[in-house]
Design an enzyme around this catalytic site. Structure first.
Site, PDB file in Angstrom:
ATOM      1  CG  ASP A  13      -1.323  -3.403   1.984  1.00  0.00           C
ATOM      2  OD1 ASP A  13      -0.997  -3.866   0.886  1.00  0.00           O
ATOM      3  OD2 ASP A  13      -2.450  -3.555   2.483  1.00  0.00           O
ATOM      4  CE  LYS A  16       4.399  -7.327   0.881  1.00  0.00           C
ATOM      5  NZ  LYS A  16       3.467  -6.552   1.716  1.00  0.00           N
ATOM      6  N   GLY A  40      -0.913  -6.266  -3.720  1.00  0.00           N
ATOM      7  CA  GLY A  40      -0.963  -4.998  -4.442  1.00  0.00           C
ATOM      8  C   GLY A  40       0.289  -4.242  -4.052  1.00  0.00           C
ATOM      9  CG  HIS A  41       3.689  -5.778  -4.051  1.00  0.00           C
ATOM     10  ND1 HIS A  41       4.597  -6.787  -4.152  1.00  0.00           N
ATOM     11  CD2 HIS A  41       2.856  -6.147  -3.053  1.00  0.00           C
ATOM     12  CE1 HIS A  41       4.330  -7.731  -3.256  1.00  0.00           C
ATOM     13  NE2 HIS A  41       3.262  -7.363  -2.590  1.00  0.00           N
ATOM     14  CD  GLN A 223      -0.321 -12.116   0.085  1.00  0.00           C
ATOM     15  OE1 GLN A 223       0.393 -13.087  -0.072  1.00  0.00           O
ATOM     16  NE2 GLN A 223      -0.773 -11.428  -0.936  1.00  0.00           N
TER      17      GLN A 223
HETATM   18  P1  GDP Z   1       3.209  -3.456  -0.412  1.00  0.00           P
HETATM   19  O1  GDP Z   1       1.972  -4.238  -0.657  1.00  0.00           O
HETATM   20  O2  GDP Z   1       3.951  -3.909   0.795  1.00  0.00           O
HETATM   21  O3  GDP Z   1       4.100  -3.357  -1.631  1.00  0.00           O
HETATM   22  O4  GDP Z   1       2.730  -1.964  -0.068  1.00  0.00           O
HETATM   23  P2  GDP Z   1       1.590  -1.131  -0.864  1.00  0.00           P
HETATM   24  O5  GDP Z   1       2.143  -0.710  -2.171  1.00  0.00           O
HETATM   25  O6  GDP Z   1       0.306  -1.870  -0.850  1.00  0.00           O
HETATM   26  O7  GDP Z   1       1.395   0.093   0.142  1.00  0.00           O
HETATM   27  C1  GDP Z   1       2.457   0.912   0.487  1.00  0.00           C
HETATM   28  C2  GDP Z   1       2.151   2.343   0.000  1.00  0.00           C
HETATM   29  O8  GDP Z   1       3.027   3.241   0.628  1.00  0.00           O
HETATM   30  C3  GDP Z   1       2.348   2.549  -1.490  1.00  0.00           C
HETATM   31  O9  GDP Z   1       1.406   3.495  -1.935  1.00  0.00           O
HETATM   32  C4  GDP Z   1       3.763   3.097  -1.591  1.00  0.00           C
HETATM   33  O10 GDP Z   1       3.957   3.927  -2.738  1.00  0.00           O
HETATM   34  C5  GDP Z   1       3.820   3.922  -0.339  1.00  0.00           C
HETATM   35  N1  GDP Z   1       5.147   4.029   0.282  1.00  0.00           N
HETATM   36  C6  GDP Z   1       6.134   3.087   0.375  1.00  0.00           C
HETATM   37  N2  GDP Z   1       7.138   3.551   1.130  1.00  0.00           N
HETATM   38  C7  GDP Z   1       6.786   4.801   1.539  1.00  0.00           C
HETATM   39  C8  GDP Z   1       7.395   5.787   2.388  1.00  0.00           C
HETATM   40  O11 GDP Z   1       8.462   5.599   2.942  1.00  0.00           O
HETATM   41  N3  GDP Z   1       6.684   6.947   2.586  1.00  0.00           N
HETATM   42  C9  GDP Z   1       5.465   7.192   2.005  1.00  0.00           C
HETATM   43  N4  GDP Z   1       4.856   8.336   2.255  1.00  0.00           N
HETATM   44  N5  GDP Z   1       4.886   6.280   1.210  1.00  0.00           N
HETATM   45  C10 GDP Z   1       5.515   5.095   0.994  1.00  0.00           C
HETATM   46  P1  IMO Z   2       0.305  -7.133  -0.145  1.00  0.00           P
HETATM   47  O1  IMO Z   2       1.275  -8.068  -0.830  1.00  0.00           O
HETATM   48  C1  IMO Z   2      -2.861  -6.676   2.808  1.00  0.00           C
HETATM   49  C2  IMO Z   2      -5.614 -10.067   3.281  1.00  0.00           C
HETATM   50  C3  IMO Z   2      -7.048  -9.887   2.848  1.00  0.00           C
HETATM   51  C4  IMO Z   2      -7.733 -10.792   3.844  1.00  0.00           C
HETATM   52  C5  IMO Z   2      -6.761 -11.957   3.971  1.00  0.00           C
HETATM   53  C6  IMO Z   2      -7.093 -13.164   3.108  1.00  0.00           C
HETATM   54  O2  IMO Z   2      -0.129  -5.980  -0.973  1.00  0.00           O
HETATM   55  O3  IMO Z   2       0.842  -6.753   1.194  1.00  0.00           O
HETATM   56  P2  IMO Z   2      -6.879 -13.654   0.515  1.00  0.00           P
HETATM   57  O4  IMO Z   2      -7.516 -12.999  -0.665  1.00  0.00           O
HETATM   58  O5  IMO Z   2      -5.385 -13.631   0.491  1.00  0.00           O
HETATM   59  O6  IMO Z   2      -7.412 -15.028   0.779  1.00  0.00           O
HETATM   60  O7  IMO Z   2      -7.346 -12.752   1.780  1.00  0.00           O
HETATM   61  O8  IMO Z   2      -5.502 -11.444   3.606  1.00  0.00           O
HETATM   62  N1  IMO Z   2      -4.605  -9.774   2.242  1.00  0.00           N
HETATM   63  C7  IMO Z   2      -3.829  -8.684   2.237  1.00  0.00           C
HETATM   64  N2  IMO Z   2      -3.803  -7.611   3.067  1.00  0.00           N
HETATM   65  N3  IMO Z   2      -1.980  -6.767   1.786  1.00  0.00           N
HETATM   66  C8  IMO Z   2      -1.966  -7.845   0.966  1.00  0.00           C
HETATM   67  O9  IMO Z   2      -1.020  -8.037   0.043  1.00  0.00           O
HETATM   68  C9  IMO Z   2      -2.951  -8.849   1.141  1.00  0.00           C
HETATM   69  N4  IMO Z   2      -3.239  -9.997   0.515  1.00  0.00           N
HETATM   70  C10 IMO Z   2      -4.242 -10.563   1.213  1.00  0.00           C
HETATM   71  O10 IMO Z   2      -7.451  -8.547   2.961  1.00  0.00           O
HETATM   72  O11 IMO Z   2      -7.821 -10.163   5.086  1.00  0.00           O
HETATM   73 MG    MG Z   3      -0.073  -3.980  -0.906  1.00  0.00          MG
END
Ligand code: GDP
Ligand code: IMO
Ligand code: MG
Length: 427
Positions: A13, A16, A40-41, A223
Site C-alpha cells: 500500500d 504502487k 488493492g491498487h 504487496q
Molecule cells: P498500492 O497498493 O501500493 O497501489 O497502494 P494503495 O492504492 O493500496 O494505497 C495508496 C493510497 O494512497 C491510494 O489511495 C492512493 O490513491 C493514495 N496515494 C498514492 N500516492 C499518494 C500521494 O502521494 N499522496 C496522497 N495523499 N495519496 C496518495
Molecule cells: P498491495 O498490493 C498490504 C497482507 C495481508 C496479510 C498478509 C498475507 O495493495 O500493497 P495474503 O492474503 O496475501 O495471504 O495475506 O499480507 N497483504 C497486504 N497488505 N497490501 C497488500 O497488497 C497486501 N496483500 C496482502 O494483510 O497480512
Molecule cells: Mg494496496
C-alpha cells in the site's frame, strides 16, 4: 530498451498503483509477476478513481499492454468481474494477456484460506482471505490448477480430483466442514474457460520478444518487500516474492534484462494484518496518519496500522531488491506536524542495531530509535518541482534519501497522476 521493476519497499500500500499508472503512458507493457487479488491498487485519473486487485495498473493506459505473468495466481471470477467493471466504465481491456502457466485460485483454495485462519485463532496471519496462500501451496505441492488446464476437461478433472483428495479429508475430519464435490468445481471452472481464452498467451515469449524489439516493459509488484515469503517478516507475509527477483521468475525474463528497480516508499509506514511493526503508533499521531492518509485497505476495508518512517526497513529494501531509485509517496500527508520522528536504528536488548535483524525474535522486540526532523505547515499538493517544497519538506526528503541508500527520483504530493514531483526521469 530496458525492463523496469516497480515494487513496494515496505508492507504494501505504498502507492504502487499510482506510480505504475503514471509510467503507464510511457511504457509498452505493464506486467504483474506475483500475488493475485490480495492486492488493492488505487489509481486516480482526473475525477475517476479505480481500485484494481488483479489487473495490472497499466490497463488504464490505452497504449499499454497489460500482462498477468506466470507467477500470478488468478481467481477467474474476480478476473471477469474486474474486467466487466472496467468495460462498463469505458476502459478497453482487450489487450490483456494472461499466462497459460499462471495458477488458478479455485473455490476450495479460498475455503482453505478462511478455515485455516479461523483455526489459527489468535495466531492468525490476518490474510485477505482470497485463497492466495493455499493456491501457492498447491503450486509448490504440484497439485495446482493452471490457466491452461481449463482447456482440457479430462486433465482438469484429474487435477481437481488429486487436489481435493487430501483437502476433503482435512476439511471434513479436521475442520468439521463439508467435503467439496469435484464435479461442481470442474463445472464452475469450465464455465470461465471460454471467457478467458481470448486473453491466454505465451507471455514469456511475448515479453522477451518485446524486449528484443526495444519495447519498454514495466513489472508491477503487488504487496511489498517486508511481505515477501523469503525476505519479509515471516510468517506474517504473503506467499509469493514481491521482491525484485520475483519479477524474473514470475514473468520469465532474465535478470540481465532489468536495468532499473524502483522502490515505492511511503513517507511514513503502514501495515495491514498481523506481524511485527516497530514504529507502529497507538496514539493520536497514528490516528491522524490513518485519517489524513486515508489508510483503509482497498481489498478488505480494514484499517491500516500506521507509524513513523522506518529507515532501517528502507535500507533493507534497497539491499534485497538492488533498488536504483525510490519513489517517495504521500509526503503531503505529513503536512502540519511540527516535528516528525524518523526511525534511524533499533534498540534490541539494550544494543543499538543499524540493520534489520535476521532473527524473528529480535525483530519482534526491536524498539525504534528516533531522530526528530522539523516539520512544515504549508500546503504542498500543488508543488511541481523540488524547489517548490518548503525548506523543511526538502530537508525531510533529503534526510530520508541519505538514510535509505538510493536516490529519491519522484515525490508524490497527492493521489492524482499530476500530483507528482519528478526529480530524475525513470525512462
Ligand atoms: P498500492 O497498493 O501500493 O497501489 O497502494 P494503495 O492504492 O493500496 O494505497 C495508496 C493510497 O494512497 C491510494 O489511495 C492512493 O490513491 C493514495 N496515494 C498514492 N500516492 C499518494 C500521494 O502521494 N499522496 C496522497 N495523499 N495519496 C496518495
Ligand atoms: P498491495 O498490493 C498490504 C497482507 C495481508 C496479510 C498478509 C498475507 O495493495 O500493497 P495474503 O492474503 O496475501 O495471504 O495475506 O499480507 N497483504 C497486504 N497488505 N497490501 C497488500 O497488497 C497486501 N496483500 C496482502 O494483510 O497480512
Ligand atoms: Mg494496496
Amino acid at each position: 530498451m530496458p525492463a523496469l521493476v516497480l515494487l513496494g519497499a515496505q508492507w504494501g500500500d505504498e502507492g504502487k498503483g499510482k506510480a505504475t499508472d503514471l509510467l503507464g503512458g510511457s511504457v509498452d507493457y505493464v506486467v504483474r509477476y506475483q500475488g493475485g487479488n490480495n492486492a488493492g491498487h488505487t489509481v486516480v485519473v482526473g475525477d475517476q478513481k479505480y481500485a484494481l486487485h488483479l489487473l495490472p495498473s497499466g490497463i488504464l493506459s490505452p497504449g499499454c499492454t497489460p500482462v498477468i505473468g506466470n507467477g500470478v495466481v488468478v481467481d477467474p471470477s474476480v478476473l471477469l468481474s474486474e474486467l466487466s467493471g472496467l468495460n462498463e466504465r469505458g476502459v478497453d481491456t482487450s489487450k490483456l494477456l494472461i499466462s497459460g502457466n499462471a495458477h488458478i485460485i479455485t473455490p476450495y483454495n479460498v475455503t482453505v484460506d478462511k478455515v485455516t485462519e479461523r483455526f489459527l485463532g489468535k495466531r492468525k496471519i490476518g490474510t485477505t482471505g482470497r485463497g492466495i496462500g493455499p493456491t501457492y501451496a498447491d503450486k509448490i505441492n504440484r497439485v495446482g490448477i493452471r490457466v491452461q488446464d481449463l482447456y482440457d476437461e479430462s486433465i482438469l478433472t484429474q487435477k481437481v480430483e488429486a487436489a481435493l483428495d487430501v483437502k476433503n479429508q482435512v476439511l471434513t475430519k479436521l475442520y468439521n466442514r463439508r467435503a467439496i464435490a469435484v464435479d461442481q468445481v470442474v463445472e464452475e471452472l469450465l464455465g470461465y474457460a471460454a471467457k478467458i481464452e481470448p486473453y491466454v498467451a505465451d507471455t514469456v515469449l511475448v515479453l522477451n520478444q518485446a524486449l528484443e524489439d526495444d519495447k519498454v516493459v514495466l513489472f508491477e509488484g503487488g504487496q511489498g518487500t517486508l511481505l515477501d515469503i523469503d525476505h519479509g517478516t515471516y510468517p506474517f507475509v504473503t506467499s509469493s516474492n514481491p521482491t525484485a527477483g520475483g519479477a524474473c521468475t514470475g514473468a520469465g525474463v532474465g535478470p540481465t534484462k532489468i536495468s532499473r528497480v524502483i522502490g515505492i516508499l511511503k513517507a511514513y509506514t503502514t501495515r495491514v494484518g498481523a506481524g511485527p511493526f516497530p514504529t507502529e503508533l497507538f496514539d493520536e499521531d497514528g490516528e491522524a496518519l490513518r485519517r489524513i492518509g486515508g489508510e483503509r485497505g482497498v481489498t478488505t476495508g480494514r484499517d491500516r496500522r500506521c507509524g513513523w518512517f522506518d529507515a532501517v526497513i528502507a535500507r533493507y529494501a534497497t539491499r534485497v531488491n538492488g533498488l536504483t531509485d525510490f519513489f517517495l509517496t504521500k509526503l503531503d500527508v505529513l503536512t502540519g506536524w511540527e516535528e516528525i520522528p524518523v526511525c534511524v536504528a533499533y534498540e534490541i536488548d539494550g544494543k543499538r542495531v543499524e540493520e534489520l535483524p535476521y532473527s524473528q525474535s529480535d525483530f519482534h522486540h526491536a524498539k525504534p530509535v528516533y531522530e526528530t526532523l522539523p516539520g512544515w505547515s504549508e500546503d504542498i499538493t500543488s508543488a511541481k518541482s523540488f524547489s517548490d517544497l518548503p525548506k523543511n519538506a526538502q530537508n525531510y526528503v533529503k534526510a530520508l534519501e541519505e538514510m535509505s541508500g538510493a536516490p529519491i527520483s519522484a515525490i508524490g504530493v497527492g493521489p492524482g497522476r499530476d500530483e507528482t514531483i519528478e526529480i530524475n526521469s525513470f525512462l
